[in-house]
Design a protein around this motif. Sequence first.
Motif, PDB file in Angstrom:
ATOM      1  N   ARG B  15       0.820  -1.226   0.000  1.00  0.00           N
ATOM      2  CA  ARG B  15       0.000   0.000   0.000  1.00  0.00           C
ATOM      3  C   ARG B  15       0.842   1.260   0.000  1.00  0.00           C
ATOM      4  O   ARG B  15       0.312   2.348  -0.184  1.00  0.00           O
ATOM      5  N   ARG B  17       2.850   3.421  -1.887  1.00  0.00           N
ATOM      6  CA  ARG B  17       3.101   3.579  -3.322  1.00  0.00           C
ATOM      7  C   ARG B  17       4.561   3.858  -3.621  1.00  0.00           C
ATOM      8  O   ARG B  17       5.097   3.394  -4.628  1.00  0.00           O
ATOM      9  N   SER B  20       6.581   0.563  -3.283  1.00  0.00           N
ATOM     10  CA  SER B  20       6.230  -0.362  -4.368  1.00  0.00           C
ATOM     11  C   SER B  20       6.848   0.111  -5.671  1.00  0.00           C
ATOM     12  O   SER B  20       7.456  -0.668  -6.400  1.00  0.00           O
TER      13      SER B  20
END
Lengths: 287, 352
Positions: B15, B17, B20
Amino acid sequence: MAQPAIVAEDLTYRYGDLTAVDHISFQVEEGEIIGMLGPNGAGKTTTVMMLTGQIRPAEGRARVLGMDIVKETKQIQRHIGVTFETTNLYEQLNAVENLQLFARLYGVRADIRDLLEKVGLAGREKERVANYSKGMKQRLMVARAMLHNPRILFLDEPTHGLDPVSSRTIHTLIQEAAERGTAVFLTTHDMMEADKLCHRVAFINQGKIVALDTPAALKLRYGKRALRVEVEAPDGRVTTHEIPLDGSDGIQELAMLAQRGRILTVHSEEATLEDIFIQLTGRGLVG
Amino acid sequence: MIATLIAKDLKLYARNRLYSFLTVFALLAYIGIYFLVPASTNEELSIGLALEVPQEHPLVQYVVRFMEPQLFTSREALLASVEEGEVTAGLVITREVLARLQQGQAVNLPLYVTPGTPSYLQEALADVVAVAINDLVSPGGGRMRLIEETEEVLGPDLMGASLSMRQRLLPMLVMFVLLIEAFGMATLINQEVVTDTVRALLVTPLRTSQFIAGKALLSVGLAITQVLILLVATGQIVTAPLQLLVLILLGGLFMTGVAFLIAAIARDYMGVFTWGLVFVLPMMLPGLTVAFPGMASAWMEWIPSFFLVDGLHRALNFQVSWGELSGNLVSLLGISLLLLALGGTLLRRRFQ
């Protein structure tokens, strides 16, 4: 006879040279709500941290549900629920995910929907906690603490800075928990909250408990038993009278005042918990 | 409980961002870099010769026979070719040079070399030219000496198959993946401390050791997964799969220890960044000893991460035996366990 939920004897904690908690002793029974009142830095949070196994006392000992807080910390933590002074939720998870995580850590199957309903978060449970208001976060923290039906709840300033609706919700939850037999250890510097909720209150100042009793008993012991009456005379003049309730016939005096004019207000001169705290420590509860 | 924690961390990781994106972007970038750098090495040394004298002259004929140069019609054409790297070095033979050589006088003969030619190669080329010219003007010029050379390579003989830049770079890219992972893990642990969620976890039946074990397993798992993706994408996993797996596992443990140390020392996000640089940057240096062997200093081999990068280099590029790799593996295991114990102890103290 049931054993007390908490027994603390000469509990002491030091931060370097500063004695934050200084040889305090008290006992909390099952189903009892005890409030620890004191200003910031008085030692309330440190006491909670010792009783919940987050820090070890420097001196003294305490038993929670009959277990030693130093030697049996993890066993104790299975049966207690804790909320913290600061919000510490996983803000990128939603309310359900937060509660599911802790339910798994406690190894319980909790009715999360029902719990969220009780704390007024139904309908918002799929939103990330980061989007919640402070009151919503605080209510979720209380829900997290109650998730596994703990035998003792430690609530550190649970309504600090909250709106009246959130405060009322949390108060109801606390009272319901106590009715089910849960002991509640509440720290606050809100004397109204303590007065309303707590069966007993302990005044803590500079690490020491300076008084511990029911709010009513404290008021009786340290307050002034008198009535303050405002009377409007036939000529329109308003006068204030004080009627002592000890050693005199108060009812007769009140009847005489009623004959002299129209009674506008009657107030009890009973001391507030804050008045008593100031009387005992020479300082206020805030700051 | 540990599985619950790992599942939670993976969810939080996904979650975030920034994490990731950086993870995926960095991995794609490393794979891209690998395929962008040259896959082969030019092993030939070529010499260019610009002649301002007739090619039929006997002395010129001798030089051409001795050096087998690429001939240029002008000085300018030679210099341009050397600068572009089309020939490694170049010589210009003028009428004056030829005249002085014939008279047995000293000559100044510049040797032009391609930019970036290592100094040892420059010296070797200069020696070849000097030998050729001296032989030419000496009484016995032009005669071959009766010397038979025998060559013996100590270690793997890379003649005709010397390591390409791509092969030298791969161990360093693996190190980058692991070090970035260490940075990420340190941040994740620090976040638990800064947001105080670790306190909420540790007043449940969860033990500190379980919390630390959960982080360690996640860290090693993420590191192994990312490095495996890199090695599979580059096709290099097949060179020595078992040895590489063991090295990656130890590398993951090593970097987890580093992450624990950073997280235990750093007070906030800025601290993670600062301490991360202090720990992670030096750990990258041993990669240079593999990628640019002539340019790295010997002391870099004393940095603990050397055992990892050197082990990867040997497993990937030389297909060494387990026995030859054992020194690296034992050293790496020892250092990793030491770092994990130290980092774990400091973290435990921090939580208490």
